[in-house]
Every structure is written in structure tokens, then in C-alpha cells.
Design an enzyme around this catalytic site. Structure first.
Site, PDB file in Angstrom:
ATOM      1  N   LYS A  94      84.174  53.852  37.252  1.00  9.89           N
ATOM      2  CA  LYS A  94      85.216  54.340  36.354  1.00  9.89           C
ATOM      3  C   LYS A  94      84.957  55.759  35.864  1.00  9.89           C
ATOM      4  CE  LYS A  94      87.675  50.538  36.427  1.00  9.89           C
ATOM      5  NZ  LYS A  94      89.014  50.485  37.026  1.00  9.89           N
ATOM      6  N   SER A 139      81.370  41.957  38.989  1.00 11.08           N
ATOM      7  CA  SER A 139      82.350  42.351  39.995  1.00 11.08           C
ATOM      8  C   SER A 139      81.664  42.859  41.257  1.00 11.08           C
ATOM      9  CB  SER A 139      83.310  43.404  39.435  1.00 11.08           C
ATOM     10  OG  SER A 139      82.615  44.475  38.843  1.00 11.08           O
TER      11      SER A 139
END
Length: 332
Positions: free
Chosen positions: A47, A287
């Protein structure tokens, strides 16, 4: 004089690819699994790429000016990236965070000077989440249209509809994979959160070789809320996209880019993350464990013998130490 960087903004991207040699041997895999270690970004997640891209895009367009406050809603890692970029660039930062994220994420955002607000503590958003059974896209719409509307000197990042999100992956993540593999990549595996990573990276790789297969990861049924299991242990950062109404899918997700979806349950993601920590010495998040599990499923297929699978691993396991991820006794 050697290269001296002047800002963390200069450190984003160019993350390494690692072949999971020991993991492959242990699991008798006949396909290569290469993992892109996004925790090598300055704030340890993929991110960081979109945080920098969306802020600088807004600056160029005049949407973000000195003295403004950056505002976003997130499950964690985007908030951390934005908090760090805001600090480096001199902006204030406020983030509305989903309640179920690990406490480490709140602490890191606060360490960068960011203000954290739980979504359940914002009455309008909490109401919409309850009425829509947790529809995050609807919650963001409510935040934009009811809570933030009319506020001055703010820039609402809105990662789920911000085109700079998939664009930065098309411009950086995809080319990095192509260059580091010298074009020898057969399958891309990526999680679907906002859809930016899989959409942008997949778009670039397919532009170089249309035969490259793009595989998107979707949570398995046991990792989604249901009447019998209203609060499941969810795969952080992985969201459903098939069988979901279009209005609930982020516009940053290109539904035409993937060739296959692989469903992963949280416990399968946990097991993969625990295993690769012991075989190859990388500490990754839930994840990322899901991406390795999906890559393993693909690697075991006879038709993929000898092929090269690249899995994007979004973040570090250090942000999950307070969760069940590395609790070996936890089996879901």
C-alpha cells in the site's frame, strides 16, 4: 559521494522477487513459486505504492494543498502508508479504520501522527454498515456524501475509486516483475482488496504477453460472515468479488483482467504463512499467506509443471503478532 535519499517517498517500489526454494522442495512442487516481497517498501506493505501515487496525483491536480488534511477509510495498511507519506510531506492525516484490524495497525498510524477513528464510532458509517451487512463500499459512500461533504481543506483519498491506485501498479509493480523475471512469468497470483494490485499488475503483464494467466484470490465461504458464522476469522485485505452485486465492487477492480479465481480460507492462509516462515525465513501477513496457498494449489496442477508462478505478498507478519496468525494451536 554515495546515494543519499532525502525522503521515504524515494524508497517506495523496486521490491525483490524471491524463489521459495525450500518451500518448493518440502511440498514436492514442480513449478517455481516466486514471491514479490512488498514488505521491503519503507512501511512494509504494497500500500506504500498507492499511498504515494494517490497523494502525488492529488497534488498535481490541485486537489491537495499545503495545510490540508488527508482523509481515508481503510482496513489498515493503506492508512499506515498514507500516515507516513503525510508526515513526510507535512500534511495532517485522519483515518477511519475497520474495527477488526490488529491493534498494531492503529498503533503504527498513531505513531506517525495520524488520527484514528473506528468506523463503529462514526454514527453515520456505523448505521450504513449495519443496514448493509458490512458493505464497505456503501460505508465509504456514506462517509464521502454525509460525513465529509462540505468540510473544507481536506482531501478524501478514496482508494476504492481512485484511478491512481491501479495505475501505479501498471506503471511499477508489473514492470518490476517483468524485468526481474526477464519476461519468464506464466501465472500472476494476487489478492483482491481494492483490486488495484491485481488489475494494474495484471494489465501490464498481459500487455507484454497475453498468454500470462492472472489468478485472483477470493475468501472461501467459511471466511465470510453468515447466519451460522456471523464473525468469522477473515483473511485481512482479501475481499469477495464474484457473486457480489456490482455496486459493492470497487471501481478499481477490473473484472475482465483475471482468468481464474482461487478461494482461500483463513486457516489455509495461516498455515501457509506459518510454514514459509520456517522453510524460507520470511515473516508475512495473512493475505500473503493466502497468496502462497493459492500459488501452491496452482503449482500442484500437472499442467503447470515447469511453469513460473509469481505471487504478490502484500505485507509483513509483524502487524499480526496480536492475532491468531502465528498461534500454532489455532486451527479455526
Amino acid at each position: 559521494m554515495g546515494k543519499i535519499n532525502k525522503s521515504i517517498t524515494e524508497l517506495v517500489g523496486r521490491t525483490p522477487l524471491l524463489e521459495l526454494v525450500n518451500y518448493e522442495k518440502k511440498n514436492n512442487l514442480e513449478a517455481k513459486i516466486l514471491v514479490k516481497l512488498e514488505y521491503f517498501n519503507p512501511n512494509q506493505s504494497v500500500k506504500d505504492r498507492i499511498a504515494l501515487a494517490m497523494v502525488e496525483d492529488a497534488e498535481k491536480k490541485g486537489l491537495l494543498k499545503p495545510g490540508y488534511t488527508i482523509v481515508e477509510t481503510t482496513s489498515g495498511n493503506t492508512g499506515i502508508g498514507l500516515a507516513a507519506i503525510a508526515a513526510a510531506k507535512g500534511y495532517k492525516f485522519k483515518v477511519y479504520v475497520q474495527d477488526n484490524v490488529s491493534k498494531e495497525r492503529f498503533q503504527v498510524i498513531q505513531a506517525f501522527g495520524g488520527e484514528t477513528i473506528k468506523l463503529s464510532e462514526e454514527p453515520v458509517v456505523a448505521r450504513v454498515l449495519q443496514e448493509t451487512n458490512g458493505d464497505f463500499v456503501a460505508a465509504i459512500d456514506a462517509l464521502r456524501n454525509e460525513v465529509l461533504a462540505g468540510q473544507e481543506n481536506i482531501f478524501f483519498v478514496d482508494q476504492v475509486s481512485n484511478p491512481a491506485n491501479p495505475a501505479i501498479h501498471e506503471a511499477t509493480t508489473g514492470p518490476e516483475i517483468w524485468e526481474d523475471t526477464e519476461g519468464n512469468v506464466d501465472i500472476l497470483v494476487a489478492n483482491v482488496g481494492t483490486g488495484g494490485t491485481v488489475s494494474g499488475t495484471g494489465k501490464f503483464l498481459k500487455s507484454k504477453n497475453s498468454d500470462i494467466k492472472v489468478v485472483a484470490i477470493q475468501p472461501g465461504p467459511n471466511s465470510l460472515p453468515s447466519d451460522s458464522n456471523p464473525e468469522p476469522e477473515e483473511i485481512t485485505g482479501v475481499h469477495p468479488f464474484e457473486g457480489v452485486p456490482k455496486e459493492r465492487i470497487p471501481s478499481t477492480m477490473d473484472l475482465n483482467i483475471y482468468d481464474e479465481k482461487v478461494e482461500v480460507e483463513t486457516i489455509e492462509a495461516y498455515k501457509a504463512a506459518r510454514e514459509v516462515a520456517k522453510t524460507d525465513g520470511i515473516l508475512i501477513g495473512t493475505s500473503s499467506g493466502g497468496a502462497i496457498h493459492a500459488a501452491t494449489v496452482l503449482a500442484k496442477r500437472p499442467e503447470n509443471k515447469g511453469k513460473t508462478i509469481v505471487a504478490v505478498l502484500p505485507d509483513t507478519g509483524l502487524r499480526y503478532l496480536s492475532t491468531n496468525l502465528f498461534n500454532e494451536e489455532y486451527q479455526g
